[in-house]
Design a protein around this motif. Structure first.
Motif: not given
Ligand SMILES: Cc1ncc(COP(=O)(O)O)c(C=O)c1O
Length: 385
Positions: A81, A225, A274
């Protein structure tokens, strides 16, 4: 004919609105990154669950592009992340190997300029009851950071955690030299490359270190992110991942009662990734691979030299090393009231930053010579001492 860096700049609408000098916090958004993320959103909107059919594609593209960038196998590139996530994973793997070996009385040596990303996982290990001592060697006046770290290492050291480029001073740590000095020691060299990935080539650092972690969103001009951890081969299976999920098996979805781990970085996949962030990160890395690492670093060297020469002419205090091998694109000015200076510069169209009590002027390849000169003129008129 436009220069390559002008072509890059034309991809960055924010650079038309402001003189942007804070890539080390967040890079400006390239048009191609926006388009890739827009496409991912459109695919979600139009096809719903079907975006899951290409769930790992952008992760795989990112891994291939990073592997090409740092000269390693894609099987060594794990998606995270953030830098902090990458540093936490590295620490968890080192601690797991120590536990499995039953070693007692371990210590970890921390670079005095390390960011909290590189120290917090170790503070937390202590909080959780791990028997590790944290050592914070401070270089004597004029002593090299590498030597101070090496002097604090002993047979019980399981890891050294360093920042490649300091967020406080912009100072560069010679990772290859550190690793050379520690050759033969049974410890992990963990490198936070948050302020170098995208500014400098990392081949030598990846070849020298056990773990190199960095984010997509700073000098690499990707979205927030997303980060990556490049792991040295011997750690991929021993201990392998300390966190797993259904994505960790060789061909998901797995049978919940069986347990089989994929080989290499695939074993470090957890669940649904993600996808939006990785789509943007893949586009940023693609843009990056077209620029050429050597050209980016050479231009950052030129522009930072230009700025530092002006800083010295004005007598502004800066802890940033003047010689290029000692720094990258991060420049710090040690001013009395950095926040006031940052705010005044912002009103004049210069986006700089404040970090760890200093004014940060992060200079990237997309910056113009004239912007650097105008910033110097503005600083002169502010007399910010
Ligand atoms: C050297 C360094 N490491 C780590 C970080 C934090 O990175 P992340 O937010 O990706 O954890 C920063 C942030 O500014 C940094 O300068």
């Amino acid at each position: 004919v436009a220069e390559w860096w002008q072509a890059l700049r034309s991809q960055l609408p924010l650079c038309e609105r402001t003189a942007y000098f804070f890539a080390g916090a967040q890079g400006p958004l390239p048009l191609g990154v926006r388009a890739a993320m827009d496409d991912a959103i459109a695919a979600w909107d139009e096809t719903g669950w079907r975006i899951r059919q290409r769930m790992w594609e952008d992760l795989d593209r990112c891994r291939d592009l990073i592997a090409g960038m740092v000269g390693c196998s894609p099987a060594r590139v794990v998606a995270c992340d953030s830098t902090s996530d990458a540093m936490s994973l590295a620490a968890a793997m080192v601690l797991q190997r120590r536990r499995a070996a039953g070693t007692e009385g371990a210590n970890v040596v921390l670079h005095d300029e390390v960011h909290a990303s590189g120290s917090y996982p170790w503070h937390n290990a202590v909080r959780l009851g791990e028997p590790v001592e944290l050592r914070w060697p401070v270089p004597d006046d004029g002593e090299d950071a590498v030597e101070a770290i090496v002097a604090a290492v002993d047979a019980a050291t399981i890891a050294v955690s360093v920042a490649h480029i300091s967020h406080r001073t912009g100072r560069r740590l010679d990772v290859a030299a550190l690793s050379d000095r520690l050759r033969g020691r049974d410890l992990a060299v963990i490198v936070d490359a948050a302020q170098s990935a995208g500014a400098l080539g990392l081949e030598a650092e990846v070849a020298a270190a056990d773990f190199v972690g960095f984010p997509a969103n700073k000098w690499l001009l990707g979205p927030p992110g997303v980060g990556f951890l490049v792991i040295a081969e011997p750690w991929l299976a021993d201990p392998g991942p300390t966190s797993v999920g259904w994505g960790s098996c060789p061909s998901p979805p797995p049978d919940a009662r069986a347990f089989e781990l994929a080989v290499g970085a695939d074993a470090f996949r957890l669940g649904t990734p993600n996808q939006l962030g990785l789509a943007g990160a893949a586009a940023a890395l693609q843009l990056r691979s077209g620029l050429g690492e050597g050209r980016v670093a050479a231009r950052i060297e030129e522009l930072t030299e230009r700025f530092l020469a002006g800083v010295d002419r004005q007598g502004l205090p800066s802890p940033t090393p003047r010689a290029w091998p000692g720094r990258a694109g991060v420049i710090s000015l040690a001013l009395r009231d950095p926040e006031a200076v940052r705010a005044r510069l912002a009103r004049r169209g210069f986006d700089t930053g404040v970090s760890a009590g200093v004014l940060r002027v992060d200079i990237h390849a997309y910056n113009e010579e004239s912007e650097v000169d105008r910033l110097l003129a503005e600083l002169r008129s502010l007399r910010p001492l």
